[in-house]
Design a protein around this motif. Structure first.
Motif, PDB file in Angstrom:
ATOM      1  N   ASP A  16     -29.345-130.102   3.027  1.00  0.00           N
ATOM      2  CA  ASP A  16     -30.183-131.333   3.112  1.00  0.00           C
ATOM      3  C   ASP A  16     -28.782-132.080   3.670  1.00  0.00           C
ATOM      4  O   ASP A  16     -28.099-131.989   3.560  1.00  0.00           O
ATOM      5  CB  ASP A  16     -30.118-132.294   2.377  1.00  0.00           C
ATOM      6  N   LYS A  17     -29.028-132.636   5.344  1.00  0.00           N
ATOM      7  CA  LYS A  17     -27.341-133.066   6.045  1.00  0.00           C
ATOM      8  C   LYS A  17     -27.245-134.009   4.799  1.00  0.00           C
ATOM      9  O   LYS A  17     -25.739-133.793   5.173  1.00  0.00           O
ATOM     10  CB  LYS A  17     -27.713-134.023   7.103  1.00  0.00           C
ATOM     11  N   ASN A  18     -27.840-134.627   3.833  1.00  0.00           N
ATOM     12  CA  ASN A  18     -26.242-135.482   3.588  1.00  0.00           C
ATOM     13  C   ASN A  18     -25.829-134.613   1.784  1.00  0.00           C
ATOM     14  O   ASN A  18     -24.249-135.029   2.253  1.00  0.00           O
ATOM     15  CB  ASN A  18     -27.648-136.597   2.688  1.00  0.00           C
ATOM     16  N   TYR A  19     -25.758-133.197   2.508  1.00  0.00           N
ATOM     17  CA  TYR A  19     -24.915-132.523   1.223  1.00  0.00           C
ATOM     18  C   TYR A  19     -23.372-132.106   2.157  1.00  0.00           C
ATOM     19  O   TYR A  19     -22.505-131.570   2.116  1.00  0.00           O
ATOM     20  CB  TYR A  19     -25.342-131.301   0.566  1.00  0.00           C
ATOM     21  N   TYR A  31     -29.395-124.860   9.879  1.00  0.00           N
ATOM     22  CA  TYR A  31     -30.936-125.774   9.708  1.00  0.00           C
ATOM     23  C   TYR A  31     -31.912-124.861  10.395  1.00  0.00           C
ATOM     24  O   TYR A  31     -32.642-124.347   9.911  1.00  0.00           O
ATOM     25  CB  TYR A  31     -30.728-127.202   9.788  1.00  0.00           C
ATOM     26  N   TYR A  63     -28.990-121.890  -2.168  1.00  0.00           N
ATOM     27  CA  TYR A  63     -30.034-123.181  -1.948  1.00  0.00           C
ATOM     28  C   TYR A  63     -31.363-122.079  -2.786  1.00  0.00           C
ATOM     29  O   TYR A  63     -31.544-121.064  -2.682  1.00  0.00           O
ATOM     30  CB  TYR A  63     -30.563-123.359  -0.695  1.00  0.00           C
TER      31      TYR A  63
END
Length: 79
Positions: A16-19, A31, A63
């Motif tokens: 997730d790009k927020n991480y 990704y 992950y």
């Protein structure tokens, strides 16, 4: 059993790009590798999927779904 589940969950970092806000370019490549791996994985091309999955793993080894799929790929490689 519960302890093992909690430990595994605590180490799960999704793609997730927020991480990974400080690693935008690296995230984008990883990704892409993950998605390419998924494309091959769903078609049963495990050797090809593994090549992409291993690249994604270098970026995010925490992950759990990726780790599971890497294991499935290895199990399904011809001997």
């Amino acid at each position: 059993m519960l302890v093992a589940t909690l430990a595994a969950t605590a180490q799960d970092t999704p793609f997730d790009k927020n991480y990974f806000s400080n690693q935008k370019d690296e995230f984008k490549q990883a990704y892409s590798d993950l998605k390419n791996g998924e494309n091959y994985y769903t078609k049963g091309y495990y050797n090809e999927a593994l090549e992409y999955y291993n690249e994604a793993y270098k970026f995010n080894p925490n992950y759990s779904t990726l780790n599971y799929r890497i294991g499935v790929c290895y199990i399904n490689l011809p001997m």
